[in-house]
Design a protein around this motif. Structure first.
Motif, PDB file in Angstrom:
ATOM      1  N   ARG A  66      40.946  40.630  25.237  1.00  0.00           N
ATOM      2  CA  ARG A  66      40.769  39.688  26.344  1.00  0.00           C
ATOM      3  C   ARG A  66      39.768  38.634  25.934  1.00  0.00           C
ATOM      4  NH1 ARG A  66      36.964  41.257  30.058  1.00  0.00           N
ATOM      5  NH2 ARG A  66      37.838  39.777  31.494  1.00  0.00           N
ATOM      6  N   PRO A  69      34.843  36.922  31.200  1.00  0.00           N
ATOM      7  CA  PRO A  69      33.633  37.653  31.580  1.00  0.00           C
ATOM      8  C   PRO A  69      33.849  39.170  31.480  1.00  0.00           C
ATOM      9  CG  PRO A  69      34.388  36.199  33.367  1.00  0.00           C
ATOM     10  CD  PRO A  69      35.476  36.252  32.345  1.00  0.00           C
ATOM     11  N   PHE A  71      32.573  42.458  33.123  1.00  0.00           N
ATOM     12  CA  PHE A  71      31.840  42.813  34.334  1.00  0.00           C
ATOM     13  C   PHE A  71      31.230  44.202  34.238  1.00  0.00           C
ATOM     14  CE2 PHE A  71      34.946  39.651  35.685  1.00  0.00           C
ATOM     15  CZ  PHE A  71      34.110  38.758  36.340  1.00  0.00           C
ATOM     16  N   GLN A  72      30.020  44.307  34.746  1.00  0.00           N
ATOM     17  CA  GLN A  72      29.348  45.598  34.887  1.00  0.00           C
ATOM     18  C   GLN A  72      29.396  45.876  36.397  1.00  0.00           C
ATOM     19  OE1 GLN A  72      25.320  45.511  33.491  1.00  0.00           O
ATOM     20  NE2 GLN A  72      25.160  47.724  33.425  1.00  0.00           N
ATOM     21  N   ARG A  75      26.878  47.360  39.005  1.00  0.00           N
ATOM     22  CA  ARG A  75      25.788  46.539  39.517  1.00  0.00           C
ATOM     23  C   ARG A  75      26.119  45.955  40.886  1.00  0.00           C
ATOM     24  NH1 ARG A  75      21.842  44.576  35.786  1.00  0.00           N
ATOM     25  NH2 ARG A  75      21.281  46.440  34.656  1.00  0.00           N
TER      26      ARG A  75
ATOM     27  N   ILE B  12      27.238  40.984  45.745  1.00  0.00           N
ATOM     28  CA  ILE B  12      28.213  39.907  45.596  1.00  0.00           C
ATOM     29  C   ILE B  12      28.848  39.625  46.939  1.00  0.00           C
ATOM     30  CG2 ILE B  12      28.678  40.281  43.147  1.00  0.00           C
ATOM     31  CD1 ILE B  12      31.245  41.777  44.021  1.00  0.00           C
ATOM     32  N   ARG B  17      33.610  37.930  44.741  1.00  0.00           N
ATOM     33  CA  ARG B  17      34.653  38.928  44.546  1.00  0.00           C
ATOM     34  C   ARG B  17      35.977  38.250  44.168  1.00  0.00           C
ATOM     35  NH1 ARG B  17      35.813  44.268  45.833  1.00  0.00           N
ATOM     36  NH2 ARG B  17      38.063  44.435  46.039  1.00  0.00           N
ATOM     37  N   LEU B  19      36.183  35.445  42.708  1.00  0.00           N
ATOM     38  CA  LEU B  19      35.963  34.928  41.357  1.00  0.00           C
ATOM     39  C   LEU B  19      36.167  36.037  40.314  1.00  0.00           C
ATOM     40  CD1 LEU B  19      35.059  32.589  39.536  1.00  0.00           C
ATOM     41  CD2 LEU B  19      32.692  33.068  40.206  1.00  0.00           C
ATOM     42  N   ILE B  20      35.705  37.235  40.626  1.00  0.00           N
ATOM     43  CA  ILE B  20      35.919  38.379  39.714  1.00  0.00           C
ATOM     44  C   ILE B  20      37.417  38.645  39.570  1.00  0.00           C
ATOM     45  CG2 ILE B  20      35.605  40.875  39.426  1.00  0.00           C
ATOM     46  CD1 ILE B  20      32.859  40.581  40.816  1.00  0.00           C
ATOM     47  N   THR B  23      39.122  36.087  37.370  1.00  0.00           N
ATOM     48  CA  THR B  23      38.752  35.978  35.948  1.00  0.00           C
ATOM     49  C   THR B  23      38.811  37.303  35.192  1.00  0.00           C
ATOM     50  OG1 THR B  23      36.411  36.251  36.526  1.00  0.00           O
ATOM     51  CG2 THR B  23      37.220  33.993  36.308  1.00  0.00           C
ATOM     52  N   GLN B  24      39.088  38.410  35.873  1.00  0.00           N
ATOM     53  CA  GLN B  24      38.999  39.703  35.185  1.00  0.00           C
ATOM     54  C   GLN B  24      40.062  39.850  34.091  1.00  0.00           C
ATOM     55  OE1 GLN B  24      39.250  42.734  38.196  1.00  0.00           O
ATOM     56  NE2 GLN B  24      41.181  41.992  39.008  1.00  0.00           N
ATOM     57  N   LEU B  52      28.957  32.187  38.227  1.00  0.00           N
ATOM     58  CA  LEU B  52      29.042  32.971  36.987  1.00  0.00           C
ATOM     59  C   LEU B  52      27.647  33.137  36.381  1.00  0.00           C
ATOM     60  CD1 LEU B  52      32.306  31.502  35.379  1.00  0.00           C
ATOM     61  CD2 LEU B  52      32.024  33.785  36.366  1.00  0.00           C
ATOM     62  N   VAL B  60      25.646  41.574  36.685  1.00  0.00           N
ATOM     63  CA  VAL B  60      26.997  41.927  37.147  1.00  0.00           C
ATOM     64  C   VAL B  60      28.011  41.533  36.065  1.00  0.00           C
ATOM     65  CG1 VAL B  60      28.784  41.458  38.876  1.00  0.00           C
ATOM     66  CG2 VAL B  60      26.421  41.821  39.598  1.00  0.00           C
ATOM     67  N   ILE B 166      40.133  45.073  39.408  1.00  0.00           N
ATOM     68  CA  ILE B 166      39.965  45.453  40.811  1.00  0.00           C
ATOM     69  C   ILE B 166      40.980  44.690  41.646  1.00  0.00           C
ATOM     70  CG2 ILE B 166      37.541  46.131  40.567  1.00  0.00           C
ATOM     71  CD1 ILE B 166      36.783  43.563  42.056  1.00  0.00           C
TER      72      ILE B 166
END
Lengths: 161, 168
Positions: A66, A69, A71-72, A75, B12, B17, B19-20, B23-24, B52, B60, B166
């Motif tokens: 990939r 970002p 992600f963790q 957190r 967050i 969320r 945005l995650i 972009t995940q 970001l 995060v 997610i």
């Protein structure tokens, strides 16, 4: 995606020196500016178009899994849990397909051990972990061994190409 | 499990969320990737970058960049070394093992007796198994008599590697 088991040698397309330089340059600190690819391209001495072409190719060839970002999520209230199964050899492919079908399974590795399938579950909430474990147990008919992290001593996901 | 509560300052909101989720799977490979995401979310490109950056600052997001398939870049031996370490010393020693330059991940995890006696996990990536074994011997020397037993679980196939997904 398979490597040869015992010899440990994978058959992979050769990486040229420019790809290696690019992989090393892209492993961290991707700039938060309007045109980040251009900035990295300038730093490694190629055009933005060339960088994008190579990045697409590295992803296409699965040399990179990939780009974005990492992600963790713990957190932010989510959860990652390492889990393992003891899968009878004859059922391995069926169980791998069942486990991989869950989007909450982020990675899955076959390992040489009595516990021979190791995967990471990622969910937006801690409750989600218990649910997904129950669902995997129901789908596979096997007990899941869960190994939530109790403490993180070190994580560094960069590897020099 | 107290560690799973959000760390103060890392909460967050609904936009983070989204945005995650956006972009995940990865950043768009276009000249102005943050603007492309912004357009999808109906916010400005500056706000995408600001959010970001905040998630990077509070952890995060660990980093933004490329995730290599370690086999493809020559790290064909991947050994998960696992150790049964005296509970009273595991934290002190875990930090030392994690500080070794060849250990990429190091965690304390619960034992699952009787099946699984190990409480310390240290991932070692190398170019061959001999090199992994030599590095594991270094870890064994460092742990000394605080360690009652260990094993190395070599990976023989990546069955899946997609990263976090997610639900939106």
């Amino acid at each position: 995606m398979r490597e040869a088991p015992a010899s440990g040698r994978a058959s992979v397309a050769p990486l040229d020196e420019v790809d290696k330089r690019l992989i090393n340059a892209l492993q961290g600190g991707f700039p938060l500016v309007a045109e980040p690819y251009r900035q990295v391209a300038d730093a490694v001495g190629m055009s933005e178009a060339e960088l994008l072409r190579r990045l697409d190719s590295l992803l296409e060839r699965r040399i990179l899994t990939r780009f974005g970002p990492m992600f963790q999520i713990e957190r932010a209230g989510g959860a990652f849990v390492l889990a393992a199964l003891r899968v009878p050899e004859a059922d391995f492919e069926r169980v791998a397909a069942q486990v991989n079908a869950f989007p909450e399974v982020a990675h899955n590795y076959r390992r040489e051990h009595d516990l021979n399938m190791w995967f990471v579950l990622a969910t937006a909430t801690p409750q989600g972990i218990a649910e997904i474990i129950a669902a995997i147990e129901a789908a596979t008919g096997l007990p899941v061994f869960a190994f939530p992290k109790e403490r993180e001593y070190f994580v560094e996901m960069k590897l020099h190409a | 499990m107290p560690e799973w509560k959000p760390v103060p300052g890392t909460e967050i909101d609904a936009t983070d969320r989204r945005l995650i989720v956006a972009t995940q799977a990865g950043l768009p490979r276009v000249s102005r990737p943050y603007d492309a995401i912004a357009e999808q979310l109906g916010i400005g490109g500056d706000e995408v970058m600001r959010r970001l950056q905040r998630m990077l600052d509070c952890g995060v997001i660990r980093r933004i960049g490329a995730v290599p398939n370690h086999y493809a870049i020559g790290y064909t031996a991947n050994g998960m070394s696992v150790w049964d370490v005296d509970d009273s010393r595991v934290d002190e020693l875990g930090l030392k093992v994690g500080a070794l330059e060849f250990v990429t991940h190091c965690y304390r995890r619960p034992r699952r007796l009787p099946d699984w006696p190990y409480n310390l996990f240290a991932m070692v990536h190398s170019r061959n198994r001999e090199q992994v074994a030599a590095r594991v011997a270094e870890i064994a020397a460092l742990l000394g008599d605080a360690c009652r037993g260990h094993d190395i679980l070599y990976s023989t196939a990546i069955l899946k590697k997609t990263g976090l997904r997610i639900a939106g």
